[in-house]
Design a protein around this motif. Structure first.
Motif, PDB file in Angstrom:
ATOM      1  N   GLY A 117       0.796  -1.221   0.000  1.00 35.18           N
ATOM      2  CA  GLY A 117       0.000   0.000   0.000  1.00 35.18           C
ATOM      3  C   GLY A 117       0.825   1.266   0.000  1.00 35.18           C
ATOM      4  O   GLY A 117       0.326   2.345   0.286  1.00 35.18           O
ATOM      5  N   LYS A 118       2.104   1.145  -0.340  1.00 36.93           N
ATOM      6  CA  LYS A 118       3.004   2.296  -0.302  1.00 36.93           C
ATOM      7  C   LYS A 118       3.097   3.036  -1.633  1.00 36.93           C
ATOM      8  O   LYS A 118       3.958   3.881  -1.805  1.00 36.93           O
ATOM      9  CB  LYS A 118       4.398   1.857   0.138  1.00 36.93           C
ATOM     10  N   VAL A 119       2.217   2.740  -2.572  1.00 38.42           N
ATOM     11  CA  VAL A 119       2.210   3.449  -3.847  1.00 38.42           C
ATOM     12  C   VAL A 119       1.144   4.543  -3.797  1.00 38.42           C
ATOM     13  O   VAL A 119       0.164   4.439  -3.074  1.00 38.42           O
ATOM     14  CB  VAL A 119       1.944   2.506  -5.046  1.00 38.42           C
ATOM     15  N   LYS A 120       1.351   5.583  -4.566  1.00 37.47           N
ATOM     16  CA  LYS A 120       0.391   6.676  -4.637  1.00 37.47           C
ATOM     17  C   LYS A 120      -0.696   6.380  -5.672  1.00 37.47           C
ATOM     18  O   LYS A 120      -1.756   6.968  -5.664  1.00 37.47           O
ATOM     19  CB  LYS A 120       1.098   7.979  -5.003  1.00 37.47           C
ATOM     20  N   GLY A 121      -0.408   5.456  -6.585  1.00 36.30           N
ATOM     21  CA  GLY A 121      -1.368   5.122  -7.631  1.00 36.30           C
ATOM     22  C   GLY A 121      -0.899   3.908  -8.408  1.00 36.30           C
ATOM     23  O   GLY A 121       0.224   3.443  -8.238  1.00 36.30           O
ATOM     24  N   ILE A 122      -1.797   3.415  -9.240  1.00 31.67           N
ATOM     25  CA  ILE A 122      -1.480   2.276 -10.092  1.00 31.67           C
ATOM     26  C   ILE A 122      -2.178   2.504 -11.423  1.00 31.67           C
ATOM     27  O   ILE A 122      -3.306   3.008 -11.465  1.00 31.67           O
ATOM     28  CB  ILE A 122      -1.920   0.933  -9.446  1.00 31.67           C
ATOM     29  N   ARG A 123      -1.500   2.175 -12.499  1.00 35.53           N
ATOM     30  CA  ARG A 123      -2.104   2.335 -13.823  1.00 35.53           C
ATOM     31  C   ARG A 123      -3.254   1.347 -13.979  1.00 35.53           C
ATOM     32  O   ARG A 123      -3.169   0.208 -13.525  1.00 35.53           O
ATOM     33  CB  ARG A 123      -1.071   2.075 -14.918  1.00 35.53           C
ATOM     34  N   PHE A 124      -4.310   1.809 -14.613  1.00 35.17           N
ATOM     35  CA  PHE A 124      -5.444   0.925 -14.848  1.00 35.17           C
ATOM     36  C   PHE A 124      -5.029  -0.291 -15.664  1.00 35.17           C
ATOM     37  O   PHE A 124      -5.531  -1.390 -15.437  1.00 35.17           O
ATOM     38  CB  PHE A 124      -6.579   1.660 -15.552  1.00 35.17           C
ATOM     39  N   ALA A 125      -4.111  -0.122 -16.594  1.00 39.73           N
ATOM     40  CA  ALA A 125      -3.647  -1.246 -17.415  1.00 39.73           C
ATOM     41  C   ALA A 125      -2.989  -2.310 -16.541  1.00 39.73           C
ATOM     42  O   ALA A 125      -3.199  -3.512 -16.750  1.00 39.73           O
ATOM     43  CB  ALA A 125      -2.677  -0.760 -18.489  1.00 39.73           C
ATOM     44  N   THR A 126      -2.212  -1.879 -15.562  1.00 38.13           N
ATOM     45  CA  THR A 126      -1.559  -2.825 -14.645  1.00 38.13           C
ATOM     46  C   THR A 126      -2.598  -3.502 -13.758  1.00 38.13           C
ATOM     47  O   THR A 126      -2.559  -4.718 -13.564  1.00 38.13           O
ATOM     48  CB  THR A 126      -0.515  -2.100 -13.778  1.00 38.13           C
ATOM     49  N   LEU A 127      -3.534  -2.734 -13.242  1.00 36.66           N
ATOM     50  CA  LEU A 127      -4.594  -3.289 -12.414  1.00 36.66           C
ATOM     51  C   LEU A 127      -5.415  -4.300 -13.207  1.00 36.66           C
ATOM     52  O   LEU A 127      -5.771  -5.364 -12.697  1.00 36.66           O
ATOM     53  CB  LEU A 127      -5.485  -2.167 -11.877  1.00 36.66           C
ATOM     54  N   GLU A 128      -5.672  -3.981 -14.449  1.00 40.57           N
ATOM     55  CA  GLU A 128      -6.419  -4.896 -15.319  1.00 40.57           C
ATOM     56  C   GLU A 128      -5.667  -6.210 -15.511  1.00 40.57           C
ATOM     57  O   GLU A 128      -6.258  -7.298 -15.436  1.00 40.57           O
ATOM     58  CB  GLU A 128      -6.667  -4.235 -16.670  1.00 40.57           C
ATOM     59  N   LYS A 129      -4.361  -6.126 -15.732  1.00 45.07           N
ATOM     60  CA  LYS A 129      -3.551  -7.337 -15.909  1.00 45.07           C
ATOM     61  C   LYS A 129      -3.547  -8.188 -14.640  1.00 45.07           C
ATOM     62  O   LYS A 129      -3.624  -9.412 -14.708  1.00 45.07           O
ATOM     63  CB  LYS A 129      -2.115  -6.973 -16.289  1.00 45.07           C
ATOM     64  N   ILE A 130      -3.446  -7.536 -13.491  1.00 47.95           N
ATOM     65  CA  ILE A 130      -3.473  -8.260 -12.215  1.00 47.95           C
ATOM     66  C   ILE A 130      -4.812  -8.978 -12.068  1.00 47.95           C
ATOM     67  O   ILE A 130      -4.861 -10.159 -11.714  1.00 47.95           O
ATOM     68  CB  ILE A 130      -3.216  -7.309 -11.032  1.00 47.95           C
ATOM     69  N   CYS A 131      -5.894  -8.271 -12.358  1.00 46.90           N
ATOM     70  CA  CYS A 131      -7.227  -8.868 -12.238  1.00 46.90           C
ATOM     71  C   CYS A 131      -7.416 -10.020 -13.228  1.00 46.90           C
ATOM     72  O   CYS A 131      -8.001 -11.040 -12.877  1.00 46.90           O
ATOM     73  CB  CYS A 131      -8.309  -7.809 -12.444  1.00 46.90           C
ATOM     74  N   GLU A 132      -6.908  -9.866 -14.436  1.00 48.74           N
ATOM     75  CA  GLU A 132      -6.998 -10.950 -15.417  1.00 48.74           C
ATOM     76  C   GLU A 132      -6.257 -12.181 -14.919  1.00 48.74           C
ATOM     77  O   GLU A 132      -6.762 -13.296 -14.999  1.00 48.74           O
ATOM     78  CB  GLU A 132      -6.407 -10.513 -16.758  1.00 48.74           C
ATOM     79  N   GLU A 133      -5.076 -11.962 -14.393  1.00 46.46           N
ATOM     80  CA  GLU A 133      -4.242 -13.071 -13.930  1.00 46.46           C
ATOM     81  C   GLU A 133      -4.860 -13.779 -12.729  1.00 46.46           C
ATOM     82  O   GLU A 133      -4.790 -14.997 -12.610  1.00 46.46           O
ATOM     83  CB  GLU A 133      -2.848 -12.548 -13.592  1.00 46.46           C
ATOM     84  N   LEU A 134      -5.473 -13.017 -11.832  1.00 50.57           N
ATOM     85  CA  LEU A 134      -6.049 -13.584 -10.614  1.00 50.57           C
ATOM     86  C   LEU A 134      -7.542 -13.915 -10.768  1.00 50.57           C
ATOM     87  O   LEU A 134      -8.160 -14.417  -9.838  1.00 50.57           O
ATOM     88  CB  LEU A 134      -5.860 -12.623  -9.433  1.00 50.57           C
ATOM     89  N   GLN A 135      -8.089 -13.587 -11.930  1.00 54.07           N
ATOM     90  CA  GLN A 135      -9.513 -13.815 -12.203  1.00 54.07           C
ATOM     91  C   GLN A 135     -10.372 -13.191 -11.106  1.00 54.07           C
ATOM     92  O   GLN A 135     -11.140 -13.869 -10.415  1.00 54.07           O
ATOM     93  CB  GLN A 135      -9.804 -15.301 -12.352  1.00 54.07           C
ATOM     94  N   CYS A 136     -10.200 -11.880 -10.949  1.00 49.68           N
ATOM     95  CA  CYS A 136     -10.939 -11.150  -9.924  1.00 49.68           C
ATOM     96  C   CYS A 136     -11.297  -9.765 -10.442  1.00 49.68           C
ATOM     97  O   CYS A 136     -10.985  -9.413 -11.578  1.00 49.68           O
ATOM     98  CB  CYS A 136     -10.115 -11.048  -8.642  1.00 49.68           C
ATOM     99  N   LYS A 137     -11.930  -8.983  -9.602  1.00 49.88           N
ATOM    100  CA  LYS A 137     -12.292  -7.605  -9.912  1.00 49.88           C
ATOM    101  C   LYS A 137     -11.444  -6.678  -9.052  1.00 49.88           C
ATOM    102  O   LYS A 137     -10.957  -7.090  -7.994  1.00 49.88           O
ATOM    103  CB  LYS A 137     -13.769  -7.369  -9.606  1.00 49.88           C
ATOM    104  N   PRO A 138     -11.267  -5.416  -9.467  1.00 46.91           N
ATOM    105  CA  PRO A 138     -10.468  -4.486  -8.665  1.00 46.91           C
ATOM    106  C   PRO A 138     -10.939  -4.397  -7.213  1.00 46.91           C
ATOM    107  O   PRO A 138     -10.125  -4.277  -6.303  1.00 46.91           O
ATOM    108  CB  PRO A 138     -10.643  -3.146  -9.387  1.00 46.91           C
ATOM    109  N   GLY A 139     -12.232  -4.491  -6.989  1.00 45.82           N
ATOM    110  CA  GLY A 139     -12.766  -4.431  -5.630  1.00 45.82           C
ATOM    111  C   GLY A 139     -12.329  -5.593  -4.754  1.00 45.82           C
ATOM    112  O   GLY A 139     -12.399  -5.514  -3.533  1.00 45.82           O
ATOM    113  N   ASP A 140     -11.862  -6.682  -5.390  1.00 42.47           N
ATOM    114  CA  ASP A 140     -11.352  -7.821  -4.630  1.00 42.47           C
ATOM    115  C   ASP A 140      -9.944  -7.554  -4.100  1.00 42.47           C
ATOM    116  O   ASP A 140      -9.464  -8.281  -3.235  1.00 42.47           O
ATOM    117  CB  ASP A 140     -11.316  -9.083  -5.496  1.00 42.47           C
ATOM    118  N   LEU A 141      -9.304  -6.515  -4.630  1.00 47.38           N
ATOM    119  CA  LEU A 141      -7.920  -6.210  -4.260  1.00 47.38           C
ATOM    120  C   LEU A 141      -7.805  -4.993  -3.346  1.00 47.38           C
ATOM    121  O   LEU A 141      -6.731  -4.724  -2.815  1.00 47.38           O
ATOM    122  CB  LEU A 141      -7.083  -5.958  -5.524  1.00 47.38           C
ATOM    123  N   LEU A 142      -8.904  -4.263  -3.196  1.00 49.91           N
ATOM    124  CA  LEU A 142      -8.892  -3.028  -2.419  1.00 49.91           C
ATOM    125  C   LEU A 142     -10.047  -3.029  -1.436  1.00 49.91           C
ATOM    126  O   LEU A 142     -11.115  -3.578  -1.707  1.00 49.91           O
ATOM    127  CB  LEU A 142      -9.029  -1.810  -3.348  1.00 49.91           C
TER     128      LEU A 142
END
Length: 69
Positions: free
Chosen positions: A38-63
């Protein structure tokens, strides 16, 4: 209130390490570690999308939102 990164829970549920996810998503282990902590100020939507694709989840599952902070 503050936003809390809950990526570690999803990693445990998917039996994958942060290092493995970083490799699959195409970011450095350092970037992944900073996001997980949680030490980042932001994350690119493209990166968040890739993480969600890989984990088969939604952004709300990570935050989440905490009343502390």
């Amino acid at each position: 209130m503050q936003i809390v990164v809950t990526l570690d829970k999803m990693l445990a549920m998917r039996s994958i390490t942060g290092k493995q996810l970083a490799e699959r998503v195409g970011i450095s282990e350092t970037q992944m570690s900073l996001f997980r902590s949680g030490k980042v100020k932001g994350i690119r939507f493209a990166t968040l999308e890739k993480i969600c694709e890989e984990l088969q989840c939604k952004p709300g599952d990570l935050l989440d939102i905490s009343d502390e902070g």
